[in-house]
Scaffold this active site. Structure first.
Site, PDB file in Angstrom:
ATOM      1  N   SER B  13       0.749  -1.274   0.046  1.00 12.22           N
ATOM      2  CA  SER B  13      -0.077  -0.068   0.041  1.00 12.22           C
ATOM      3  C   SER B  13       0.786   1.417   0.234  1.00 12.22           C
ATOM      4  O   SER B  13       1.926   1.257  -0.672  1.00 12.22           O
ATOM      5  CB  SER B  13      -0.841  -0.321   1.033  1.00 12.22           C
ATOM      6  OG  SER B  13      -2.086   0.841   1.141  1.00 12.22           O
ATOM      7  N   HIS B  40      -2.815  -1.395  -3.127  1.00 17.89           N
ATOM      8  CA  HIS B  40      -3.777  -0.539  -2.919  1.00 17.89           C
ATOM      9  C   HIS B  40      -3.622   0.886  -3.854  1.00 17.89           C
ATOM     10  O   HIS B  40      -2.477   1.270  -3.738  1.00 17.89           O
ATOM     11  CB  HIS B  40      -4.012   0.111  -1.422  1.00 17.89           C
ATOM     12  CG  HIS B  40      -4.403  -1.077  -0.678  1.00 17.89           C
ATOM     13  ND1 HIS B  40      -4.098  -1.118   0.599  1.00 17.89           N
ATOM     14  CD2 HIS B  40      -5.194  -2.217  -0.686  1.00 17.89           C
ATOM     15  CE1 HIS B  40      -4.551  -2.239   1.291  1.00 17.89           C
ATOM     16  NE2 HIS B  40      -5.160  -2.840   0.200  1.00 17.89           N
ATOM     17  N   ASP B 133      -4.790  -4.168   5.931  1.00 13.80           N
ATOM     18  CA  ASP B 133      -5.053  -5.355   5.060  1.00 13.80           C
ATOM     19  C   ASP B 133      -3.635  -6.147   5.130  1.00 13.80           C
ATOM     20  O   ASP B 133      -2.566  -5.712   5.424  1.00 13.80           O
ATOM     21  CB  ASP B 133      -5.439  -4.712   3.800  1.00 13.80           C
ATOM     22  CG  ASP B 133      -6.129  -5.582   2.927  1.00 13.80           C
ATOM     23  OD1 ASP B 133      -6.296  -6.635   3.350  1.00 13.80           O
ATOM     24  OD2 ASP B 133      -6.066  -5.284   1.593  1.00 13.80           O
TER      25      ASP B 133
END
Ligand SMILES: C[S@@+](CC[C@H](N)C(=O)[O-])C[C@H]1O[C@@H](n2cnc3c(N)ncnc32)[C@H](O)[C@@H]1O
Lengths: 273, 191
Positions: B13, B40, B133
């Protein structure tokens, strides 16, 4: 959090569901279905797969709940704004030449896609001569679609989508805000018909100039995709359009040869034969 | 380490892009194991990523397509706004269900699904990020016998994600960004 069932158990369960209820999930993508079944199992706190399977098989009310939970009903208004821009620029002018326009949204979930299309038709002055059919396997989402009431928290995103899609009005003119809900104008829903239709087992029920089936085929295995695309082919007039989700295509289907993609990027095909 | 590795999944991310570029400096075109990257990212940024990575790596870069069979020689990228799943026959499936950890694609979803198909033949790598996540999924990869690597939170641009994962379980290796590429290369040489 232990999950104690895998492919074999799931295959058996799907066959039992088919025998008992007539719903055929046997050709759905296993990876997605497995994930949804695991989720349901944990959510409803089952202790063993035996209990889970027995409950689904013997309790029709629970089975309904299970179908709702395993189907993925996530949707958005004007999702993929450039897709809708292409619909505005390349499809709507063709639809305008017909005396009466029939559109089918297969797998429409809670209907956001149908309201999106109705807005585009209204802006083109075509809504009055159009009828939009929204169908889904899940009756609960269709009930929501009929009401046309969506969370107000989404409106900012939808308004952005709307502007990107080439909209020039004030998006909020299409709904009335009431606390945390937005109720869409009845001039839109008046031109819509919602009913249950199972793409796996039900056949063509009318003929259309435009069929949307977006983000439904990704849940089907190849053969089932091909079969459902044949249903669409049988339901589409010559020179009609078929619109799929941004990651879907006709490539596993025998109908591909009769269709031509109308835009290099957007997943819209025109029926040529 | 004697394992037959069939897929390497990398989740990242905020702050992970440069790490990914560093990793692929070490991976030659004939590397026999395919990669799957789940990042992401926002939609605007996305299209440039394939191109950037194509320039900076020796492998072919390709966005995941549904029903496509996973093959070596490729770096597969998860498309924006879909979850990626892997079928038992090693083909990709796409899914448009609810976001997980506010994310679609979600790293947890990919890690869990890849693990259910590849078991001990899977390597999972979790990089820098500001999101929770990935930790659950990486733990499952380890529980199923796969190999797990977490970027060292102390030198991650954003330490939250690797840190969060390491609080959940003990990863097999915690590595600095500059060492991960070499490590993967060696892992394969040893196999
Ligand atoms: C992810 S939603 C897609 C909604 C919308 N078309 C969109 O793209 O945003 C998928 C829908 O397909 C429906 N569906 C799944 N299987 C079906 C079937 N066999 N027949 C009709 N609809 C089905 C689900 O109930 C769900 O509402």
């Amino acid at each position: 959090m232990e999950i104690n069932f895998g492919d074999k158990e799931i295959d058996n369960l799907l066959n039992d569901i088919l025998d008992i209820y007539g719903y055929d999930f046997t050709e759905y993508s296993k990876a997605s279905l497995t994930r949804r079944l695991h989720r349901l199992y944990l959510m409803d706190k089952f202790k063993s797969f035996g209990d889970f399977s027995a409950r689904i098989q013997t309790d029709p009310v629970y089975f309904k709940h299970a179908v709702q939970e395993i189907s993925v009903n996530v949707t958005e208004m004007l999702r993929d704004p450039y897709f809708y821009k292409t619909v505005r620029e390349k499809i709507i002018p063709v639809l305008a030449t017909y005396p009466f326009i029939r559109i089918w949204h297969a797998g429409c979930a809670t209907g956001e896609e149908v309201y999106s299309m109705a807005i585009l038709l209204k802006e083109a002055g075509l809504l009055q001569k159009s009828l939009l059919y929204g169908t889904d396997i899940n009756p609960v989402v269709l009930e929501k679609a009929r009401k046309g009431i969506f969370p107000i928290s989404q409106m900012q995103q939808y308004s952005t989508n709307y502007l990107t899609s080439g909209g020039t009005n004030d998006f909020s003119s299409y709904y009335t805000a009431n606390y945390n809900l937005a109720k869409f104008d009845e001039s839109l829903s008046r031109r819509m018909v919602f009913s249950t239709h199972n793409l796996v087992s039900d056949s063509s029920f009318n003929s259309f100039q435009l069929i949307f089936c977006r983000n439904v085929l990704i849940y089907f295995e190849k053969d089932l995709q091909a079969k459902v695309l044949r249903v669409f082919d049988n339901s589409l007039e010559l020179f009609g359009f078929l619109a799929l989700g941004s990651k879907e295509s006709l490539r596993f289907s025998s109908i591909a040869g009769s269709y031509k993609q109308v835009d290099p990027k957007e997943k819209i095909w025109k029926k040529l034969k | 380490m004697n394992r037959d590795i069939q897929l390497i999944v990398i989740g990242g991310s905020a702050g992970s892009l440069q790490v990914i570029f560093k990793i692929f400096k070490y991976i030659p075109a004939e590397f026999p194991v395919p990669f799957l990257i789940v990042l992401h990212r926002n939609v605007n940024f996305e299209s440039a990523l394939d191109e950037l990575l194509s320039v900076k790596s020796n492998l072919k870069v390709k966005e995941v397509e549904e029903k496509e069979t996973i093959e070596s020689g490729y770096i597969y990228l998860c498309p924006a706004d879909y979850h990626v799943l892997i079928e038992k026959d090693k083909t990709f499936a796409l899914d448009y269900s609810e976001k997980i950890h506010h994310s679609r694609p979600s790293i947890d979803v990919v890690f869990k699904s890849a693990s259910a198909t590849f078991h001990e033949h899977l390597v999972g790598i979790l990089l820098s990020g500001a999101n929770a996540d990935g930790g659950d999924g990486l733990k499952i990869i380890k529980d199923n016998g796969g190999l797990t690597i977490v970027q060292d939170p102390d030198e991650s641009e954003v330490s939250y994600m690797p840190h969060h994962a390491l609080q959940k379980f003990k990863a097999d290796f915690v590595l600095e960004s500059g060492k991960i590429g070499r490590f993967i290369f060696d892992l394969n040489a040893r196999a």
